[in-house]
Structure formats: structure tokens, C-alpha cells
Design an enzyme around this catalytic site. Structure first.
Site, PDB file in Angstrom:
ATOM      1  N   ASN A   1      41.909  60.591  58.575  1.00  0.00           N
ATOM      2  CA  ASN A   1      42.968  60.379  59.494  1.00  0.00           C
ATOM      3  C   ASN A   1      42.759  58.984  60.369  1.00  0.00           C
ATOM      4  O   ASN A   1      41.688  58.951  61.323  1.00  0.00           O
ATOM      5  CB  ASN A   1      42.943  61.547  60.594  1.00  0.00           C
ATOM      6  CG  ASN A   1      43.849  61.342  61.733  1.00  0.00           C
ATOM      7  OD1 ASN A   1      44.628  60.426  61.970  1.00  0.00           O
ATOM      8  ND2 ASN A   1      43.951  62.550  62.479  1.00  0.00           N
TER       9      ASN A   1
ATOM     10  N   ARG B   1      46.217  61.936  56.528  1.00  0.00           N
ATOM     11  CA  ARG B   1      47.103  62.216  57.280  1.00  0.00           C
ATOM     12  C   ARG B   1      48.078  61.358  57.483  1.00  0.00           C
ATOM     13  O   ARG B   1      47.612  60.053  57.772  1.00  0.00           O
ATOM     14  CB  ARG B   1      46.459  62.752  58.696  1.00  0.00           C
ATOM     15  CG  ARG B   1      47.621  63.063  59.823  1.00  0.00           C
ATOM     16  CD  ARG B   1      47.079  62.965  61.250  1.00  0.00           C
ATOM     17  NE  ARG B   1      47.982  63.336  62.198  1.00  0.00           N
ATOM     18  CZ  ARG B   1      48.036  62.659  63.306  1.00  0.00           C
ATOM     19  NH1 ARG B   1      47.421  61.654  63.660  1.00  0.00           N
ATOM     20  NH2 ARG B   1      49.207  63.212  64.096  1.00  0.00           N
TER      21      ARG B   1
ATOM     22  N   HIS C   1      53.388  67.376  64.543  1.00  0.00           N
ATOM     23  CA  HIS C   1      52.401  68.308  64.630  1.00  0.00           C
ATOM     24  C   HIS C   1      52.662  69.435  63.617  1.00  0.00           C
ATOM     25  O   HIS C   1      52.240  70.436  63.501  1.00  0.00           O
ATOM     26  CB  HIS C   1      52.464  69.220  65.888  1.00  0.00           C
ATOM     27  CG  HIS C   1      52.240  68.422  67.158  1.00  0.00           C
ATOM     28  ND1 HIS C   1      52.601  68.634  68.461  1.00  0.00           N
ATOM     29  CD2 HIS C   1      50.898  67.423  67.427  1.00  0.00           C
ATOM     30  CE1 HIS C   1      51.889  67.636  69.212  1.00  0.00           C
ATOM     31  NE2 HIS C   1      50.949  67.004  68.700  1.00  0.00           N
TER      32      HIS C   1
ATOM     33  N   ARG D   1      53.444  62.258  78.873  1.00  0.00           N
ATOM     34  CA  ARG D   1      54.766  62.118  78.479  1.00  0.00           C
ATOM     35  C   ARG D   1      55.797  63.053  79.188  1.00  0.00           C
ATOM     36  O   ARG D   1      55.342  64.003  79.457  1.00  0.00           O
ATOM     37  CB  ARG D   1      55.107  62.660  76.930  1.00  0.00           C
ATOM     38  CG  ARG D   1      54.098  61.621  75.866  1.00  0.00           C
ATOM     39  CD  ARG D   1      54.293  62.135  74.637  1.00  0.00           C
ATOM     40  NE  ARG D   1      53.529  61.417  73.489  1.00  0.00           N
ATOM     41  CZ  ARG D   1      52.719  62.095  72.691  1.00  0.00           C
ATOM     42  NH1 ARG D   1      52.713  63.189  72.517  1.00  0.00           N
ATOM     43  NH2 ARG D   1      52.114  61.144  71.857  1.00  0.00           N
TER      44      ARG D   1
ATOM     45  N   GLU E   1      43.977  71.590  61.280  1.00  0.00           N
ATOM     46  CA  GLU E   1      44.854  70.727  60.553  1.00  0.00           C
ATOM     47  C   GLU E   1      44.125  70.027  59.266  1.00  0.00           C
ATOM     48  O   GLU E   1      44.724  69.896  58.396  1.00  0.00           O
ATOM     49  CB  GLU E   1      45.299  69.394  61.327  1.00  0.00           C
ATOM     50  CG  GLU E   1      46.168  70.056  62.454  1.00  0.00           C
ATOM     51  CD  GLU E   1      46.738  69.188  63.577  1.00  0.00           C
ATOM     52  OE1 GLU E   1      47.598  68.361  63.346  1.00  0.00           O
ATOM     53  OE2 GLU E   1      46.008  68.945  64.577  1.00  0.00           O
TER      54      GLU E   1
END
Length: 400
Positions: free
Chosen positions: A7, A90, A179, A240, A384
């Protein structure tokens, strides 16, 4: 099969070497400050952290250091690189080109490159990691696992914005969702725990952390999700803003005499629970300020967060015509009983009963609804990396 999961960020590289039969993590680590002074590799084996300080001028250097650590006679976990059967990468954005994980070819790399304008901060680093691995491990199969792919099953009425259709055709402006690997993993794991076929289930998965998103998963397929064209849409998050009236952007530009880019930066990095609380983007800090210190703005930021999640759960129950399970995952979802309870308060009309004693759980799999609850409420820690490893194994086995 031993799968190396990679990743890549712009100046970092996370990795895990996973034995897919059983899901054991043989080693994991983080290369930091790639291309910057004081580069550092932290290699973790059986909770023993080995720190290696050595300059890494690019991702190729970082990958080489990772591989050297994995085969090191003192703290390595394999004898040589030939034990690595495949590498799973990823990749944040696959656009509309990919509905699932794929073996990386030149055409695939080109398609990932074409998506850079949709994910300018992430895809370039992902590509760097792929090319570095290809250079050092030219004969090892490489698989791309996309954050966006799982949500490509959304129907057009869910992913299209109500702006002129030509902008979708010309510029690919639509909702993509993110996600996806996490939502896919926890929904499937939830079905396993419930011992029911995922094809028969309507599941709402809540990936709640610094970045947060919710997905409506019907019969194993994502039919809606809260993030959109970018990860800025949807819930209030760590920094955010989530959903706002679009006119706020031009209004702030005029009032603050700033550019659109500066406003977007504010919405991405200075808003959310951080912007409301004025304390932190870390929910642990905010919870401490709210519950221990009685800080009203901290409490307000948590109320806003929980309310947004609550509304989205309700809308997704409507979209699917009911629900069988609600699943909480990621940093906040897995570890904050208080926020879970706040989110679920007033939603019992959907057919669930929260067991407050069972809800007092952190970081492990649990069913936190009462035994007689029609709808199950669950905590499922996300994994993940394991999902990437399993997808990679599946792809590699199909070409063997």
C-alpha cells in the site's frame, strides 16, 4: 500461498506478508520518508519492531529494503524471495474500468494512469509501487485491488449526479465510492459470523474513522455508498466536511477572498469534527474533551457526526427495503461504544435492540444486539490487507 500486500503513499509504503491459508501475518511494516531525509523502515515480526534507518530515494529503494528485511537471517520470515507467490497492490481509483481485482498488465497500468486525474494524490504513488515491484520481482504475478471496484455495482440512479449528463460522458463525473475493500471484507465476514449466505442478506456497513463511509450491501453487492466523486462527499469526518450546500464554496471564495482550491483545502483538511471542535481530528481526543472535560464544541462535533451516520443508516434501510445487519468497523466503529450507542439511539424502529453490556467491546468481533433482536448489530474489525491477499490469491489461481 504467501502474498505480499503493498500500500503505497507518496512518501510511504505499508506492507504485510500474509499466509492466505489461515490468514497469518508473517511480517508487516512501514517505510517512511521515502525521498526525504531520515528515511526509516519499521519491520514488525511477532510484535517485535526492528527499526532500520537508511536513505530511500524512491519506492524502488523502499521495496528492496522491505524484501531484504523479509529474507534477513536474523529477523526475516522467509529464506528467499521465491517464497513470495504474488504481490497484491492497493490502488485507490479504478474509475469505471474495473469492477473487481485484476492481474496487472501494461493495459491495466495504462488504465490506472488514466485515472490519475480522479485521484491525483493516490494513484501516482500506487503506480510507483507497482513499477518498483515489477522491476525487482519481474517474474512474480502482480494484482491490483481497487478501493472503488466494489462499488461499481451501484445502479446508475445511485451513482449519477443531477448535473448535465454531458459532464458524466465528457469528464466521468459520477459517484465512485471508496473504502470498498473494507466494506467488502466486513460484509462477508458478517455473513460468516451469522452463518447465512450473503446473497440473502441486506447489510449496512459503517466504516467509521478519520475517513468515514457507509455502504448499503444487498445480496453481497454495493448498491449505494456515502462517498462520491471524491472521498469528500458524505459524512462529517476527521477533517472533511462531508455534504454541504455547493454554494458555500463560491460564498467563502468571495467572503474570504480565497481561490476555489483554497476552499476545497479547507473542506478537506480543516473541517469535519476538527473544524467544529477546534480540538483535534482524533476522535479519542474529542471524546475525552466531551465526556471528561464537558467541552460543548467537542460534544457538538460528536453529535453532528453521529447524526449524519444515523440519517445515512435510515436512508439505506429505505433503499434496500429493510436490513438484516448493521456492521461497525474501522477506528471509531470498532473502538467507541459511546459513539455506536449515540448513532443507534432512536433507530430501534428498524427492528433491532442494542445490548448495552455487549456494546462495551473494543477492537474485536462481537454481536452487540440482544439475542431476540431481529436485526443484528455487529462489530467486525476490518482487515483490508487480508482481503487484498485473498483477492490476489484468487486472481493468481485463475491463471495458474
Amino acid at each position: 500461498m504467501k502474498i505480499l500486500v503493498i500500500n503505497c503513499g507518496s512518501s510511504s509504503l505499508k506492507y504485510q506478508l500474509i499466509e492466505t491459508n489461515g490468514g497469518k501475518v508473517l511480517a508487516k511494516g512501514l517505510a517512511e520518508r521515502i525521498g526525504i531525509n531520515d528515511s526509516l523502515l519499521t519491520h514488525n515480526v511477532n510484535d517485535n519492531k526492528i527499526k532500520i534507518k537508511k536513505d530511500m530515494k524512491d519506492h524502488k529503494d523502499a521495496i528492496k529494503m522491505v524484501l531484504d528485511a523479509l529474507i534477513n537471517s536474523e529477523y526475516g520470515v522467509i529464506k528467499d524471495m521465491s517464497e513470495i507467490n504474488a504481490v497484491g497492490h492497493r490502488v485507490v481509483h479504478g474509475g469505471e474500468a474495473f469492477t473487481g481485482s485484476v492481474l496487472i498488465t501494461d493495459d491495466v497500468l495504462k488504465a490506472i494512469t488514466d485515472c490519475i486525474e480522479l485521484a491525483p494524490l493516490h494513484n501516482p504513488a500506487n503506480i510507483e509501487g507497482i513499477k518498483a515491484c515489477q522491476h525487482i520481482m519481474p517474474n512474480v504475478p502482480m494484482v491490483a485491488v481497487f478501493d472503488t471496484a466494489f462499488h461499481q455495482t451501484m445502479p446508475d440512479y445511485a451513482y449519477l449526479y443531477s448535473i448535465p449528463y454531458e459532464y458524466y460522458v465528457k469528464y466521468r463525473i459520477r459517484r465512485y465510492g471508496f473504502h470498498g475493500t473494507s466494506h467488502k471484507y466486513v460484509s462477508r465476514r458478517a455473513a460468516e459470523i451469522l452463518n447465512r449466505p450473503i446473497e440473502d442478506l441486506k447489510i449496512i456497513t459503517c466504516h467509521l474513522g478519520n475517513g468515514s463511509s457507509i455502504a448499503a450491501i444487498k445480496g453481497g453487492n454495493s448498491i449505494d455508498t456515502s462517498m462520491g466523486f471524491t472521498p469528500l462527499e458524505g459524512l462529517a469526518m476527521g477533517t472533511r466536511s462531508g455534504n454541504i450546500d455547493p454554494s458555500i464554496i463560491s460564498y467563502l471564495m468571495e467572503k474570504e477572498n480565497v481561490s476555489a482550491e483554497e476552499v476545497i483545502n479547507i473542506l478537506n483538511k480543516k473541517s469535519g469534527v476538527y473544524g467544529i471542535s477546534g480540538i483535534s481530528s482524533d476522535f479519542r481526543d474529542i471524546e475525552e474533551a466531551a465526556f471528561k472535560d464537558g467541552n460543548k464544541r467537542a460534544q457538538l462535533s460528536l453529535n453532528i457526526f453521529s447524526y449524519r451516520v444515523k440519517k445515512t443508516i435510515g436512508s439505506y434501510a429505505a433503499a434496500m427495503g429493510g436490513i438484516d445487519a448493521i456492521v461497525f468497523t474501522a477506528g471509531v466503529g470498532e473502538n467507541s461504544p459511546e459513539i455506536r450507542e449515540s448513532i443507534l439511539e432512536g433507530l430501534d424502529f428498524l427492528g433491532f435492540k442494542l445490548d448495552k453490556e455487549k456494546n462495551n467491546v473494543s477492537g474485536k468481533e462481537a454481536i452487540i444486539s440482544t439475542n431476540d433482536s431481529k436485526v443484528k448489530i455487529m462489530v467486525v474489525p476490518t482487515n483490508e490487507e487480508y482481503m487484498i491477499a485473498k483477492d490476489t490469491e484468487k486472481i493468481v489461481n485463475t491463471i495458474a
